[in-house]
Design a protein around this motif. Structure first.
Motif, mmCIF file in Angstrom:
data_model
loop_
_atom_site.group_PDB
_atom_site.id
_atom_site.type_symbol
_atom_site.label_atom_id
_atom_site.label_comp_id
_atom_site.label_asym_id
_atom_site.label_seq_id
_atom_site.Cartn_x
_atom_site.Cartn_y
_atom_site.Cartn_z
ATOM 1 N N ARG A 92 0.778 -1.226 -0.172
ATOM 2 C CA ARG A 92 -0.180 0.139 0.156
ATOM 3 C C ARG A 92 0.679 1.173 -0.033
ATOM 4 O O ARG A 92 0.559 2.200 -0.646
ATOM 5 N N LEU A 93 1.818 1.321 0.725
ATOM 6 C CA LEU A 93 2.792 2.321 0.774
ATOM 7 C C LEU A 93 3.257 2.611 -0.626
ATOM 8 O O LEU A 93 3.618 3.713 -0.944
ATOM 9 N N PHE A 94 3.905 1.464 -1.116
ATOM 10 C CA PHE A 94 4.599 1.489 -2.336
ATOM 11 C C PHE A 94 3.757 2.198 -3.517
ATOM 12 O O PHE A 94 4.179 3.201 -4.220
ATOM 13 N N LEU A 95 2.603 1.765 -3.334
ATOM 14 C CA LEU A 95 1.536 2.293 -4.283
ATOM 15 C C LEU A 95 1.249 3.901 -4.181
ATOM 16 O O LEU A 95 1.373 4.732 -5.081
ATOM 17 N N ARG A 96 1.087 4.159 -2.830
ATOM 18 C CA ARG A 96 0.759 5.385 -2.571
ATOM 19 C C ARG A 96 1.865 6.496 -2.922
ATOM 20 O O ARG A 96 1.660 7.578 -3.468
ATOM 21 N N VAL A 97 3.015 6.014 -2.692
ATOM 22 C CA VAL A 97 4.314 7.052 -3.020
ATOM 23 C C VAL A 97 4.439 6.824 -4.449
ATOM 24 O O VAL A 97 5.065 7.847 -5.035
ATOM 25 N N LEU A 98 4.366 5.893 -5.135
ATOM 26 C CA LEU A 98 4.516 5.704 -6.638
ATOM 27 C C LEU A 98 3.638 6.652 -7.405
ATOM 28 O O LEU A 98 3.757 7.308 -8.154
ATOM 29 N N HIS A 99 2.026 6.540 -6.975
ATOM 30 C CA HIS A 99 1.203 7.549 -7.701
ATOM 31 C C HIS A 99 1.689 9.162 -7.293
ATOM 32 O O HIS A 99 1.449 9.730 -8.088
ATOM 33 N N ARG A 100 2.440 9.315 -6.461
ATOM 34 C CA ARG A 100 2.646 10.697 -5.924
ATOM 35 C C ARG A 100 4.112 10.977 -6.718
ATOM 36 O O ARG A 100 4.270 12.085 -6.706
ATOM 37 N N SER A 101 5.021 10.062 -7.169
ATOM 38 C CA SER A 101 6.102 10.623 -7.852
ATOM 39 C C SER A 101 5.899 10.925 -9.359
ATOM 40 O O SER A 101 7.113 11.548 -9.729
ATOM 41 N N GLY A 102 4.791 10.716 -9.848
ATOM 42 C CA GLY A 102 4.720 11.035 -11.190
ATOM 43 C C GLY A 102 4.856 10.129 -12.110
ATOM 44 O O GLY A 102 4.770 10.592 -13.421
ATOM 45 N N VAL A 103 5.756 8.960 -11.800
ATOM 46 C CA VAL A 103 5.947 7.768 -12.737
ATOM 47 C C VAL A 103 4.737 7.313 -13.658
ATOM 48 O O VAL A 103 4.728 7.082 -14.793
ATOM 49 N N THR A 104 3.596 7.168 -12.921
ATOM 50 C CA THR A 104 2.418 6.759 -13.379
ATOM 51 C C THR A 104 1.812 7.663 -14.477
ATOM 52 O O THR A 104 0.761 7.375 -15.204
ATOM 53 N N VAL A 153 8.764 15.606 0.998
ATOM 54 C CA VAL A 153 9.104 14.916 -0.369
ATOM 55 C C VAL A 153 7.933 13.832 -0.721
ATOM 56 O O VAL A 153 7.734 13.238 -1.600
ATOM 57 N N PHE A 154 7.006 13.675 0.177
ATOM 58 C CA PHE A 154 5.513 13.011 0.086
ATOM 59 C C PHE A 154 4.652 13.694 -0.325
ATOM 60 O O PHE A 154 3.584 13.337 -0.468
ATOM 61 N N SER A 155 4.708 15.067 -0.837
ATOM 62 C CA SER A 155 3.528 15.928 -1.150
ATOM 63 C C SER A 155 2.846 15.486 -2.799
ATOM 64 O O SER A 155 4.081 14.817 -3.390
ATOM 65 N N PHE A 156 1.866 15.775 -2.880
ATOM 66 C CA PHE A 156 1.261 15.238 -4.024
ATOM 67 C C PHE A 156 1.153 16.545 -4.946
ATOM 68 O O PHE A 156 0.441 17.512 -4.841
ATOM 69 N N ASP A 157 1.654 16.412 -6.230
ATOM 70 C CA ASP A 157 1.364 17.597 -7.314
ATOM 71 C C ASP A 157 0.750 16.891 -8.276
ATOM 72 O O ASP A 157 1.010 16.250 -9.253
ATOM 73 N N PRO A 158 -0.804 17.402 -8.622
ATOM 74 C CA PRO A 158 -1.622 16.939 -9.510
ATOM 75 C C PRO A 158 -1.342 17.318 -10.838
ATOM 76 O O PRO A 158 -1.900 17.069 -11.761
ATOM 77 N N THR A 159 -0.561 18.496 -10.972
ATOM 78 C CA THR A 159 -0.263 19.187 -12.382
ATOM 79 C C THR A 159 0.336 18.228 -13.261
ATOM 80 O O THR A 159 0.272 18.356 -14.530
ATOM 81 N N GLN A 160 1.334 17.221 -12.716
ATOM 82 C CA GLN A 160 1.948 16.381 -13.672
ATOM 83 C C GLN A 160 1.241 15.338 -14.302
ATOM 84 O O GLN A 160 1.696 14.644 -15.274
ATOM 85 N N ILE A 169 2.022 11.605 4.684
ATOM 86 C CA ILE A 169 1.130 11.907 3.612
ATOM 87 C C ILE A 169 -0.069 12.363 4.176
ATOM 88 O O ILE A 169 -0.759 13.081 3.474
ATOM 89 N N CYS A 170 -0.462 12.035 5.118
ATOM 90 C CA CYS A 170 -1.857 12.652 5.644
ATOM 91 C C CYS A 170 -2.148 13.691 6.313
ATOM 92 O O CYS A 170 -2.834 14.227 6.874
ATOM 93 N N LEU A 171 -0.866 14.526 6.224
ATOM 94 C CA LEU A 171 -0.721 15.868 6.803
ATOM 95 C C LEU A 171 -1.852 16.839 6.038
ATOM 96 O O LEU A 171 -2.321 17.774 6.809
ATOM 97 N N SER A 172 -1.643 16.834 4.980
ATOM 98 C CA SER A 172 -2.808 17.603 3.957
ATOM 99 C C SER A 172 -4.097 17.229 4.321
ATOM 100 O O SER A 172 -4.616 16.193 4.429
ATOM 101 N N GLU A 173 -4.969 18.282 4.278
ATOM 102 C CA GLU A 173 -6.365 18.123 4.736
ATOM 103 C C GLU A 173 -7.044 17.583 3.551
ATOM 104 O O GLU A 173 -8.064 16.512 3.638
ATOM 105 N N VAL A 174 -6.617 17.756 2.390
ATOM 106 C CA VAL A 174 -7.173 17.173 1.167
ATOM 107 C C VAL A 174 -6.878 15.591 1.138
ATOM 108 O O VAL A 174 -8.088 14.629 1.039
#
Length: 493
Positions: free
Chosen positions: A177-189, A237-244, A480-485
């Protein structure tokens, strides 16, 4: 008087003789013509009979030849059809109700999941047996590729990059689960398709829910940021950037190779009319080793084949089938590594035969003198990336090298995957058609990156979990859960 009496008789005899002579003359005159007519009639009849007989024989021979040819064609098609089928016999070691089976055809394999209570078959083409179509819990659209694997998510377009991640037997649900969650945030997908290779069908069944849930959470996160018109937080480093994941360009895009092909022109269902950008993400699919390596190729050389070695027997089939669809590939270990950003940027501008290796100096004294002369560095087998052609050649050579090493050890001493790979890389002759690029770049542990900002993610695109996985997983999840969204999207926050 006697002469007088005899004279009339003489005349009579003479007269009768003349008549007979004339009759015989007529017979002699007309008999040859009748004989010629009879002979000609017989000849004509004989000729017509011979011609008819010859025609009949020729027709019979032609008919027989055509019949034989038709039978040959029929039996050829029948044998070809039967040769593409192979029954699956349930084995005692199977622990689930679903068993995977395949067939090798023209140096490639085609497989289909099979039930433990019946035999199931699968030819080269996309044919599904009637009882498979009737099952309510298995649909043709759930297969990843030609009746094999599981399609967890179909991407928005065809990607140029492929990440193949192998899941070993001792990977926990929290680690995946952690691997997938970080992978989606990395922008690789946003640029690559993701393929998971599971050590058993039990693992693939157990982790299906985790993969599906993380995919849905990712899409919810994208939609949530779009609704609030936010570019995401950039605190760590674990923040999510949706623009990518939003790309500009034409609507016409290639269709992903995974899943059921659409009829007609493929269109991106995530695009909205009038918007300059479109949502772009790759597919997520999974296979288990019994599909990609049904014969367990290394079982004849090892008493127990670990996933770290058997995965090399799965690569030839998988990478061979998709060799024309991807330009760059990465082989990744889910247990030990995670991606913070896209590391494939190191190989995108290199040749298709290139392979990028992360190495470190080999200070171990366990190798003998001959091996130490050939191998001066230890190759990190947890991550390999490069051009599609180079990765495929390396995978094929590695499988051969594993067989050679196991035969030398004669099942007595355990063999090390990093050791075999390092020895293979040190042998320049075997990999002469592969352009090897070695780097001494070190991979940092995740614990050392906790206090870094998101700008450091590009410098540390790959991280390793370290020894204290359980504590580390908990800390990373909290970050990862620090963000309210994001805390509103993930159920475990």
């Amino acid at each position: 008087m006697g002469f007088a009496a005899a004279k009339p008789n003489t005349h009579t005899i003479s007269s009768n003789g003349n008549k007979e002579n004339r009759g015989m003359g007529l017979l002699l005159v007309f008999f040859p013509e009748d004989q010629n007519k009879i002979s000609n009639s017989i000849d004509n009849t004989t000729s017509r009979f011979i011609r008819r007989t010859s025609s009949s024989l020729l027709f019979t021979k032609a008919q027989s030849t055509i019949s034989i040819c038709a039978l040959l064609v029929f039996f050829t098609l029948l044998l070809f059809t039967l040769s593409t089928f192979e029954p699956t016999i349930p084995t005692p070691t199977t622990t689930t109700s679903t068993i995977k089976n395949s067939r090798r055809f023209l140096s490639q394999k085609t497989q289909l999941s099979s039930s433990s209570s019946s035999y199931r078959f699968f030819p080269m083409w996309d044919y599904q047996p009637p009882h498979v179509k009737k099952k309510s819990n298995v649909s043709s659209s759930s297969f990843a590729l030609q009746g094999m694997g599981m399609l967890y998510r179909r991407g928005t377009k065809a990607m140029n990059d492929l990440v193949v991640s192998h899941v070993v037997e001792d990977v926990s649900e929290e680690e995946l689960r952690l691997f997938l969650r970080v992978l989606h945030r990395s922008g690789v997908t946003s640029k690559a398709d993701i393929v998971f290779i599971f050590g058993s069908s039990l693992l693939s069944s157990r982790f299906s829910f985790v993969i599906q849930e993380e995919n849905e959470s990712f899409l919810k996160l994208i939609q949530h940021y779009k609704e609030i018109d936010s570019k995401g937080s950039r605190g760590s480093v674990f923040s999510f950037d949706p623009t990518q994941f939003w790309k500009s360009g034409k609507k016409g895009v290639g269709e992903p190779i995974w899943g059921k092909k659409s009829r007609g022109n493929y269109s991106n269902s995530t695009e909205a009319e009038g918007e300059p950008t479109r949502l772009t993400y790759g597919s997520v699919v999974g296979f288990d080793v019994s599909e990609l390596d049904p014969e367990n190729s290394l079982a004849g050389f090892l008493d127990h084949v670990p996933m770290s070695l058997r995965r090399w027997a799965c690569y030839p089939m998988l990478l061979g089938r998709v060799r024309r669809n991807f330009k760059h590939m990465m082989l990744l270990d889910v247990k030990n590594l995670m991606l913070l950003s896209d590391p494939l940027g190191r190989v995108r501008n290199r040749s298709p035969e290139s392979v990028y290796l992360l190495t470190k100096e080999n200070s171990s004294s366990k190798h003998n003198k001959r091996n130490s002369e050939k191998t001066h560095c230890q190759v990190n087998s947890a991550i390999l990336m490069g051009g599609a052609r180079g990765i495929r050649r390396l995978a094929n050579a590695m499988l051969t090298e594993i067989v050679r090493a196991t035969m030398q050890h004669k099942k007595k001493n355990p063999i090390s995957e990093p050791g075999i790979l390092s020895q293979l890389v040190g042998n320049g002759y075997i990999l002469k058609n592969v352009h090897l690029i070695t780097s001494t770049e070190s991979i940092q542990e995740a614990s050392s990156l906790m206090g870094l900002s998101s700008n450091s993610a590009a410098d540390y695109s790959v991280i390793q979990r370290g020894n204290s996985n359980r504590d580390l997983n908990s800390i990373m999840m909290k970050l990862i859960c620090l963000s309210e969204v994001e805390s509103s999207v993930y159920r475990d926050c």
